[in-house]
Every structure is written in structure tokens, then in C-alpha cells.
Design an enzyme around this catalytic site. Structure first.
Site, PDB file in Angstrom:
ATOM      1  N   HIS A  15       0.591  -1.784  -0.076  1.00 16.24           N
ATOM      2  CA  HIS A  15       0.133   0.395   0.080  1.00 16.24           C
ATOM      3  C   HIS A  15       0.699   1.198  -0.014  1.00 16.24           C
ATOM      4  O   HIS A  15       2.432   1.068   0.077  1.00 16.24           O
ATOM      5  CB  HIS A  15      -0.654  -0.412   1.649  1.00 16.24           C
ATOM      6  CG  HIS A  15      -1.731  -1.142   1.387  1.00 16.24           C
ATOM      7  ND1 HIS A  15      -3.230  -1.019   2.320  1.00 16.24           N
ATOM      8  CD2 HIS A  15      -1.534  -2.187   0.331  1.00 16.24           C
ATOM      9  CE1 HIS A  15      -3.774  -2.481   2.283  1.00 16.24           C
ATOM     10  NE2 HIS A  15      -3.132  -2.985   1.159  1.00 16.24           N
ATOM     11  N   GLU A  72       1.276   4.457   1.882  1.00 21.87           N
ATOM     12  CA  GLU A  72       1.808   4.371   2.916  1.00 21.87           C
ATOM     13  C   GLU A  72       2.790   3.330   3.324  1.00 21.87           C
ATOM     14  O   GLU A  72       3.381   3.976   4.291  1.00 21.87           O
ATOM     15  CB  GLU A  72       0.834   4.602   4.023  1.00 21.87           C
ATOM     16  CG  GLU A  72      -0.538   5.720   3.772  1.00 21.87           C
ATOM     17  CD  GLU A  72      -1.682   5.091   2.824  1.00 21.87           C
ATOM     18  OE1 GLU A  72      -2.576   5.103   3.456  1.00 21.87           O
ATOM     19  OE2 GLU A  72      -1.146   3.393   2.838  1.00 21.87           O
ATOM     20  N   CYS A  94      -5.328   1.782   5.956  1.00 22.91           N
ATOM     21  CA  CYS A  94      -6.301   0.670   6.426  1.00 22.91           C
ATOM     22  C   CYS A  94      -5.277   0.135   7.613  1.00 22.91           C
ATOM     23  O   CYS A  94      -4.479   0.880   8.791  1.00 22.91           O
ATOM     24  CB  CYS A  94      -6.120  -0.532   5.277  1.00 22.91           C
ATOM     25  SG  CYS A  94      -3.947  -0.804   5.202  1.00 22.91           S
ATOM     26  N   CYS A 149      -1.571   0.309   7.701  1.00 22.34           N
ATOM     27  CA  CYS A 149      -1.059   0.848   7.301  1.00 22.34           C
ATOM     28  C   CYS A 149      -0.562   1.972   8.333  1.00 22.34           C
ATOM     29  O   CYS A 149       0.520   2.346   8.391  1.00 22.34           O
ATOM     30  CB  CYS A 149      -1.499   1.516   6.196  1.00 22.34           C
ATOM     31  SG  CYS A 149      -0.902   1.093   4.215  1.00 22.34           S
TER      32      CYS A 149
END
Length: 156
Positions: A56, A58, A86, A89
Site C-alpha cells: 500500500h 503508506e 487501513c 498501514c
């Protein structure tokens, strides 16, 4: 936490990275790491191009930045994200001791776009159950973030 003067500027960069992620065959998420009002690192979602479901924007940014700079404490940094992070992250932000998180669209916005009924706020849940928590500013350029997500997920 209330917004800073430069939050919209850095969020525009995160949102442009989210658009770039889509151009590169990935999902529309981007992240920008800032220290002393200067961009020090950027990343986009790369789950498809790297065949890595954990890459992801991040999480990948934190992993790469900390590795390249041989540091594990981001308490002097602000991370701008095109969407609320999420659980994974958010956990990365706890473990790296991120100083501040700023995001555009919320997880609730994303759930609504996806037709899900969840009221989950991943970052709040993770941060409230952790020893460390970054300061959080939300809804920066929210309408732009939501529009970007709607455009992408309308194709599914």
C-alpha cells in the site's frame, strides 16, 4: 488536530500520486512524507505492479524510507495520504512512531463507494489501542479524494 497552512499543498501531491498509481495499473492511493515543510519521500500504491498485496502507498513508503535512511523513528515527520490508512498501514505508523497523519477521504467514504455498510475507522481503532499515536488531521481536500475513488471504483 486542525490543519496547517501547507496541508492542502501536500495533499494535492498525495492525490496526484494516487492518480499516477492508477495510470501504473494499481489502485488509487498515494502518500507523501514531509519534514520541516519539505517533501522527503513519496510513494504510490503498487500492489498490482509488484504482485505484493501489502505494498500500500503508506506501508510501502514507511518501509522504503526507513530502510534507505536507516531510521525507525518518524516522530518529526508528517505523512499525507489520499485516503484514511487501513489497519496494516496504521500499524506501520505506530511502529515507526509517525508524528502526524493527514488524510483526504475517510475509510467510511471508501466503504460507501464500495457499497459496504462498515462504520470502521481503521486508523482510530489502531491508534486508540496503541502506546504511540500520531496526531491526525482528516478531510483535507476530501471532495477531491472521494471523487478520485468514485471514478476508479465505478469501473468494477
Amino acid at each position: 488536530m486542525k490543519k496547517n497552512d501547507n496541508d492542502e499543498h501536500f495533499m494535492e501531491i498525495a492525490l496526484s500520486l494516487a492518480e499516477l498509481a492508477v495510470t501504473n495499473g494499481n489502485e488509487p492511493f498515494g502518500a507523501v512524507l514531509v519534514k520541516d515543510n519539505e517533501v522527503v519521500f513519496t510513494n504510490e500504491n503498487q500492489i498490482n505492479s509488484l504482485s505484493d498485496p501489502t505494498f500500500h502507498a503508506e506501508h510501502g513508503l514507511i518501509r522504503q524510507f526507513c530502510h534507505v535512511n536507516n531510521i525507525m523513528d518518524l516522530s518529526d515527520y508528517t505523512l499525507y495520504s489520499s485516503c484514511e490508512p487501513c489497519f496494516m498501514c496504521s500499524g506501520s505508523m505506530v511502529w515507526s512512531r509517525l508524528g502526524r497523519l493527514v488524510f483526504s477521504a475517510s475509510a467510511k467514504d471508501l466503504d460507501q463507494i464500495l457499497g459496504e455498510q462498515s462504520e470502521t475507522e481503521p486508523s482510530k481503532i489502531v491508534f486508540s489501542h496503541s502506546v504511540w499515536s500520531p496526531q491526525v488531521t482528516d478531510n483535507i481536500l476530501r471532495e477531491t479524494g472521494v471523487k478520485l475513488l468514485k471514478k476508479y471504483f465505478a469501473t468494477f
